[in-house]
Design a protein around this motif. Structure first.
Motif: not given
Length: 176
Positions: A96-101
């Motif tokens: 989830a974090v890697c998709a946003a960043f």
């Protein structure tokens, strides 16, 4: 610029904290027992309102959950760690974090994939870590609940401190 990381504070007994204080480099720098969600993350000086909004939005899509650390594991002969019974919720947080960043891959892209773990020791010789493994194994299972991800930052002196907690979607612990 100071480095940051996103972690889940790990279920920890007093004995585990003592083991980490003896054998884990990051514990000696103020990092609590944890499972890493993303390191390195956005440098602290670049954590503006938009960045924090994106982070809150990404993590708010993931439900709170329970977990249990059930076994020991090794990276080579020099890193002893504890493994969750089900790594999927931790991987879901990282994804989830890697998709946003997308500019911040786990461990700067140094490894293929992510292995959720709680490091017990990485600063002793192999025989010492084997003794630590026997001590850690007697503590298992260690269970916990995850309702938030913690953003930590490294100070100029190399020590780490908590910057903030970002809540997950609250659908009751254990929901996914």
């Amino acid at each position: 610029m100071s480095r940051t990381a996103l972690i889940v504070k790990g279920a920890a007994s007093h004995k585990l904290v003592e083991l980490r204080n003896r054998y884990a480099l990051d514990a000696q720098l103020g990092v609590p027992p944890h499972l890493t969600i993303l390191f390195p993350f956005v440098p602290e000086a670049q954590l503006d309102d938009e960045c924090l909004r994106l982070l809150d939005e990404a993590l708010g899509r993931v439900s709170s959950f329970s977990y249990s650390l059930v076994t020991t594991g090794w990276f080579g002969d020099h890193v002893l760690w504890l493994a969750p019974q089900d790594p999927t919720p931790f991987i879901r947080l990282t994804d989830a974090v890697c998709a946003a960043f997308p500019s911040y891959p786990p461990y700067a892209g140094a490894h293929d994939g992510v292995v959720p773990h709680l490091t017990v020791g990485d600063s002793a010789d192999h025989p010492q870590l084997r003794r630590a493994e026997r001590e850690a194994a007697r503590m298992l299972p260690l269970s916990g609940a995850v309702a938030a991800v913690t953003l930590i930052g490294e100070g100029a002196d190399g020590t780490w401190r908590e910057l903030m907690e970002i809540p997950l979607r609250n659908e009751g612990v254990g929901a996914s």
